[in-house]
Design a protein around this motif. Structure first.
Motif, PDB file in Angstrom:
ATOM      1  N   LYS A 277       0.848  -1.184   0.000  1.00  0.00           N
ATOM      2  CA  LYS A 277       0.000   0.000   0.000  1.00  0.00           C
ATOM      3  C   LYS A 277       0.884   1.236   0.000  1.00  0.00           C
ATOM      4  CE  LYS A 277      -3.602   2.359   2.592  1.00  0.00           C
ATOM      5  NZ  LYS A 277      -4.436   2.342   3.808  1.00  0.00           N
ATOM      6  N   ARG A 278       0.661   2.122  -0.969  1.00  0.00           N
ATOM      7  CA  ARG A 278       1.340   3.423  -0.956  1.00  0.00           C
ATOM      8  C   ARG A 278       0.642   4.291   0.092  1.00  0.00           C
ATOM      9  NH1 ARG A 278       3.972   4.530  -6.502  1.00  0.00           N
ATOM     10  NH2 ARG A 278       3.103   2.854  -7.756  1.00  0.00           N
TER      11      ARG A 278
ATOM     12  N   THR B  63       1.644   7.481   0.599  1.00  0.00           N
ATOM     13  CA  THR B  63       1.705   8.848   0.075  1.00  0.00           C
ATOM     14  C   THR B  63       1.670   8.783  -1.451  1.00  0.00           C
ATOM     15  OG1 THR B  63       4.110   8.958  -0.173  1.00  0.00           O
ATOM     16  CG2 THR B  63       3.223   9.531   2.008  1.00  0.00           C
ATOM     17  N   ALA B  64       1.358   9.894  -2.065  1.00  0.00           N
ATOM     18  CA  ALA B  64       1.322   9.952  -3.531  1.00  0.00           C
ATOM     19  C   ALA B  64       2.714   9.858  -4.138  1.00  0.00           C
ATOM     20  CB  ALA B  64       0.640  11.250  -3.987  1.00  0.00           C
ATOM     21  N   THR B  65       3.748  10.173  -3.361  1.00  0.00           N
ATOM     22  CA  THR B  65       5.113  10.178  -3.892  1.00  0.00           C
ATOM     23  C   THR B  65       5.880   8.881  -3.633  1.00  0.00           C
ATOM     24  OG1 THR B  65       5.846  11.267  -1.853  1.00  0.00           O
ATOM     25  CG2 THR B  65       5.352  12.680  -3.750  1.00  0.00           C
TER      26      THR B  65
ATOM     27  N   LYS C 142       7.454   5.301  -3.855  1.00  0.00           N
ATOM     28  CA  LYS C 142       7.828   4.411  -4.954  1.00  0.00           C
ATOM     29  C   LYS C 142       7.724   2.973  -4.475  1.00  0.00           C
ATOM     30  CE  LYS C 142      11.024   7.384  -7.440  1.00  0.00           C
ATOM     31  NZ  LYS C 142      12.307   7.421  -8.129  1.00  0.00           N
TER      32      LYS C 142
ATOM     33  N   ASP D 226      11.047   8.230   0.802  1.00  0.00           N
ATOM     34  CA  ASP D 226       9.848   9.003   0.494  1.00  0.00           C
ATOM     35  C   ASP D 226       9.839  10.222   1.419  1.00  0.00           C
ATOM     36  OD1 ASP D 226       7.378   9.572  -0.801  1.00  0.00           O
ATOM     37  OD2 ASP D 226       6.337   8.846   0.987  1.00  0.00           O
TER      38      ASP D 226
ATOM     39  N   GLY E 141       7.265   5.380   2.667  1.00  0.00           N
ATOM     40  CA  GLY E 141       5.935   5.706   2.155  1.00  0.00           C
ATOM     41  C   GLY E 141       5.108   4.500   1.779  1.00  0.00           C
TER      42      GLY E 141
END
Length: 150
Positions: free
Chosen positions: A7-8, A10-12, A14, A31, A49
């Protein structure tokens, strides 16, 4: 090959990547919103992240990247760190600058550590009055010698 749910957070963030076809360790990425400097002798918790769902019977070991260790003196402070199968929170990496005089800059997206999925075997502990004897016995901390093998 196992499928690991990631699961990410944050949007940034990787997703981990493998650097080659037979790489054992997946690269974990920083991140962070801006570059972060780790002073000589200091350590810092670097977020990745991501969170993972690791299968029971496995663990994720957070290990240093050999290039960072050799070239920059950067290692995983508690290396290897252990991510247990029942942990679902954010994965962070404690980086340690082992140098005495060089500052190290972590840039957003940098590959900062490697994660190795490994099987875990749990023991059943049984108290004993004595342990089975071996040739080595209680010898430790260099008792088998140093240097070249004969």
């Amino acid at each position: 090959m196992s499928v690991v749910q990631i699961k990410r957070l944050t949007a940034t963030a990787k997703l981990p990547t493998y650097g080659s076809e037979h790489a054992a360790g997946m690269d974990l990425h920083a991140d962070i919103p801006f570059p972060l400097t780790i002073a000589p002798g200091q350590r810092a918790l670097i977020p990745t992240g991501i969170a993972m769902a690791i299968e029971p019977g496995f663990a994720l070991l957070i290990c240093p990247r050999s290039g960072l260790s050799l070239k920059s003196g950067i290692t995983v402070h508690n290396g290897p760190g252990v991510i247990d199968a029942d942990y679902r929170g954010p994965i962070g990496v404690i980086l340690h600058n082992t140098t005495e005089d060089s500052f190290f800059e972590v840039v957003p997206g940098d590959r900062i550590a490697q994660g190795v999925l490994t099987p875990v075997f749990r023991a059943i502990f049984e108290e004993a009055d004595a342990l089975e004897e071996t040739v080595r016995g209680t010898g430790g901390f260099g008792s088998t010698g140093v240097g070249k093998a004969a």
